[in-house]
Write a protein that holds these residues in place. Sequence first.
Motif, PDB file in Angstrom:
ATOM      1  N   LEU A  79     -45.355  33.568  33.633  1.00 52.36           N
ATOM      2  CA  LEU A  79     -45.116  34.629  34.599  1.00 52.36           C
ATOM      3  C   LEU A  79     -44.104  35.646  34.077  1.00 52.36           C
ATOM      4  O   LEU A  79     -44.203  36.830  34.367  1.00 52.36           O
ATOM      5  CB  LEU A  79     -44.613  34.030  35.920  1.00 52.36           C
ATOM      6  N   ASP A  80     -43.119  35.165  33.333  1.00 53.22           N
ATOM      7  CA  ASP A  80     -42.064  36.042  32.812  1.00 53.22           C
ATOM      8  C   ASP A  80     -41.718  35.623  31.386  1.00 53.22           C
ATOM      9  O   ASP A  80     -40.779  34.862  31.163  1.00 53.22           O
ATOM     10  CB  ASP A  80     -40.827  35.951  33.711  1.00 53.22           C
ATOM     11  N   PRO A  81     -42.485  36.104  30.412  1.00 51.85           N
ATOM     12  CA  PRO A  81     -42.252  35.695  29.018  1.00 51.85           C
ATOM     13  C   PRO A  81     -40.880  36.084  28.486  1.00 51.85           C
ATOM     14  O   PRO A  81     -40.449  35.560  27.456  1.00 51.85           O
ATOM     15  CB  PRO A  81     -43.360  36.434  28.241  1.00 51.85           C
ATOM     16  N   ARG A  82     -40.180  36.961  29.188  1.00 50.90           N
ATOM     17  CA  ARG A  82     -38.867  37.412  28.733  1.00 50.90           C
ATOM     18  C   ARG A  82     -37.716  36.705  29.455  1.00 50.90           C
ATOM     19  O   ARG A  82     -36.577  37.166  29.410  1.00 50.90           O
ATOM     20  CB  ARG A  82     -38.742  38.931  28.928  1.00 50.90           C
ATOM     21  N   SER A  83     -38.010  35.588  30.101  1.00 51.02           N
ATOM     22  CA  SER A  83     -36.953  34.848  30.804  1.00 51.02           C
ATOM     23  C   SER A  83     -36.128  34.045  29.799  1.00 51.02           C
ATOM     24  O   SER A  83     -36.555  32.989  29.314  1.00 51.02           O
ATOM     25  CB  SER A  83     -37.555  33.907  31.850  1.00 51.02           C
ATOM     26  N   ALA A  84     -34.940  34.545  29.482  1.00 52.86           N
ATOM     27  CA  ALA A  84     -34.068  33.848  28.527  1.00 52.86           C
ATOM     28  C   ALA A  84     -33.631  32.490  29.079  1.00 52.86           C
ATOM     29  O   ALA A  84     -33.493  31.525  28.324  1.00 52.86           O
ATOM     30  CB  ALA A  84     -32.845  34.713  28.224  1.00 52.86           C
TER      31      ALA A  84
ATOM     32  N   LEU B  98     -36.471  30.025  28.495  1.00 54.98           N
ATOM     33  CA  LEU B  98     -36.565  29.710  27.061  1.00 54.98           C
ATOM     34  C   LEU B  98     -35.433  28.776  26.635  1.00 54.98           C
ATOM     35  O   LEU B  98     -35.649  27.816  25.888  1.00 54.98           O
ATOM     36  CB  LEU B  98     -36.510  31.000  26.243  1.00 54.98           C
ATOM     37  N   ASN B  99     -34.245  29.039  27.110  1.00 58.93           N
ATOM     38  CA  ASN B  99     -33.098  28.196  26.778  1.00 58.93           C
ATOM     39  C   ASN B  99     -33.303  26.771  27.280  1.00 58.93           C
ATOM     40  O   ASN B  99     -33.049  25.785  26.568  1.00 58.93           O
ATOM     41  CB  ASN B  99     -31.832  28.805  27.395  1.00 58.93           C
ATOM     42  N   ALA B 100     -33.780  26.664  28.530  1.00 65.35           N
ATOM     43  CA  ALA B 100     -34.007  25.330  29.105  1.00 65.35           C
ATOM     44  C   ALA B 100     -35.135  24.594  28.385  1.00 65.35           C
ATOM     45  O   ALA B 100     -35.033  23.398  28.100  1.00 65.35           O
ATOM     46  CB  ALA B 100     -34.331  25.467  30.594  1.00 65.35           C
ATOM     47  N   ARG B 101     -36.218  25.299  28.050  1.00 67.60           N
ATOM     48  CA  ARG B 101     -37.327  24.634  27.344  1.00 67.60           C
ATOM     49  C   ARG B 101     -36.912  24.242  25.935  1.00 67.60           C
ATOM     50  O   ARG B 101     -37.307  23.172  25.426  1.00 67.60           O
ATOM     51  CB  ARG B 101     -38.550  25.548  27.306  1.00 67.60           C
TER      52      ARG B 101
ATOM     53  N   ASP C  72     -37.312  28.834  20.570  1.00 71.97           N
ATOM     54  CA  ASP C  72     -36.963  29.183  21.947  1.00 71.97           C
ATOM     55  C   ASP C  72     -35.518  29.661  22.063  1.00 71.97           C
ATOM     56  O   ASP C  72     -35.230  30.656  22.736  1.00 71.97           O
ATOM     57  CB  ASP C  72     -37.183  27.984  22.879  1.00 71.97           C
ATOM     58  N   PHE C  73     -34.580  28.969  21.415  1.00 74.11           N
ATOM     59  CA  PHE C  73     -33.173  29.382  21.479  1.00 74.11           C
ATOM     60  C   PHE C  73     -32.987  30.765  20.849  1.00 74.11           C
ATOM     61  O   PHE C  73     -32.252  31.608  21.374  1.00 74.11           O
ATOM     62  CB  PHE C  73     -32.274  28.368  20.766  1.00 74.11           C
TER      63      PHE C  73
END
Length: 508
Positions: A347-352, A355-358, A374-375
């Motif tokens: 839904l939001d590929p730019r969600s930092a 990405l940090n959590a994944r 991801d980091f």
Amino acid sequence: MDEKIPGDKGLESDIYMDTDRKRLLFLSWLIVLMLSIRVCSAAGPAEDLFRRALEAERTGSLDLALTLLNEAAQQAPGNSAILNNRSVIHATRGHYDQALQDLDTAVRINPHDPGSYVNRGKVHEALGRNGEALRDYGRALEIQGDYLPALFQRASLNAGAGSEALARDDLNKLLKLEPLHVPALILLGNLNLSAGKTKEALKPFSAAVRADPGNREAHRGMADAEFARGEFQAAVESYGRALSGEAPDAALLINRGSALVRLGRFDEAIRDCEAAVRLSPGSSEANYNLGTALAAAGKDREAIASFSTAITLDPNRAEYYHNRAVSHAILGEPDKAKDDLDAALRLDPRSARALNARGTIFWHRGKTQQALDDFTRAVELDKDASALKNLAALYLARDGYEKATQLLERATKLASRDAEVLRGLGDVWLARKNAAKALAYYRRSLSEAGSEDQRSTIRIRMGRAWEESGNLRKAAQAYQEAGDTAGDAAIKRALARKIEELNSGEKR
């Protein structure tokens, strides 16, 4: 609310200029009759019908008012006041075509009446014809430059359209003419708040509250400004005043709940959010915010249920999946957490944040390349201390000491008092065999630590640094202090053995 502990999204449902504009526009139909009452020039029966219609409107009898105005219009077809007031009833009911017919006729009959133009502008605005609305408000001001309703309506429409400078110009003119115009003060406060000028927002909201102590919107604005400034106790009190004496408001309850979470008053926060859900069970916002309050209270299983309801109601909100992922991760369900984070990133590929959590999940699974990707992407998107710290820790695990040092030094510029970032720098310098620098950062980290568990972990690192420097006595002392504050019995036993070994080494 936001993440596990609500953040800026805690105000997500209360400061939207479009939503406020719509509420203001439609409430104004109930006020405009009082503003536009004119003495009917028609003699005899028409005048009597007109006055009876106004009285019926005041008591909420709109059907009777409309009937009387219809009769009055038949008796005095050239009277613009009758048509103007009948148009307001049509508009209040959503019968915009009929309202426009009456107002077009009223303008033809009396083209020098600014009230008719303002009322017609409101109808155009309700139909989404903002350009025509602005022309009507401008025409009203050409006729009478100090006509307050036109100044306010134009300012409000421009504010909703994002034309802040134009809105401020009209508000400044209006407030010079009438300094205690409460709707204008509230609108100015909201403009300042939307622009991030929280201190400047307080002044007009305070003035509005003083001028009209019972005005819910004035107290709401005051609370929003206090919340944005981190004055959570004051915000709770202002939200309470906004909620008193009137029917409950779900958005107010949600926002007060968010402030209560920030104060650590979790049970009260949950009660407010539960009340909001009862008022608006079909609201994804209400269910989501209940989830964040439950998660903040450590009730992650219940939080997941509320997040799931929010997702069912609105499956297109990335933050809903992200926060459910956090609760799944806390409960030791990494597969479910990763699925939610994948959904959030679709839904939001730019969600930092996502990405940090994944990346953390990938790292714990030993998938270091995916974690690195991801980091790295999270850091590129948002210079967040948490993402920098995680990326640095990954480089440290790969013996990339120089890169880890650079990343953590960047993190300290963003969060100079973050205990974990400072500890990370200590770890890097310990790995680089510089015990003195490591100890300097560990001491700073220790002074910023917020829990005994954190302090215990830092003291264990300090013990290792003292060992590295060859000072076994200081090492034993650091391990002893760590053991005294450690909550895990296994760690206490391991530290006791380590201290015994060090003491034996010193004796030899």
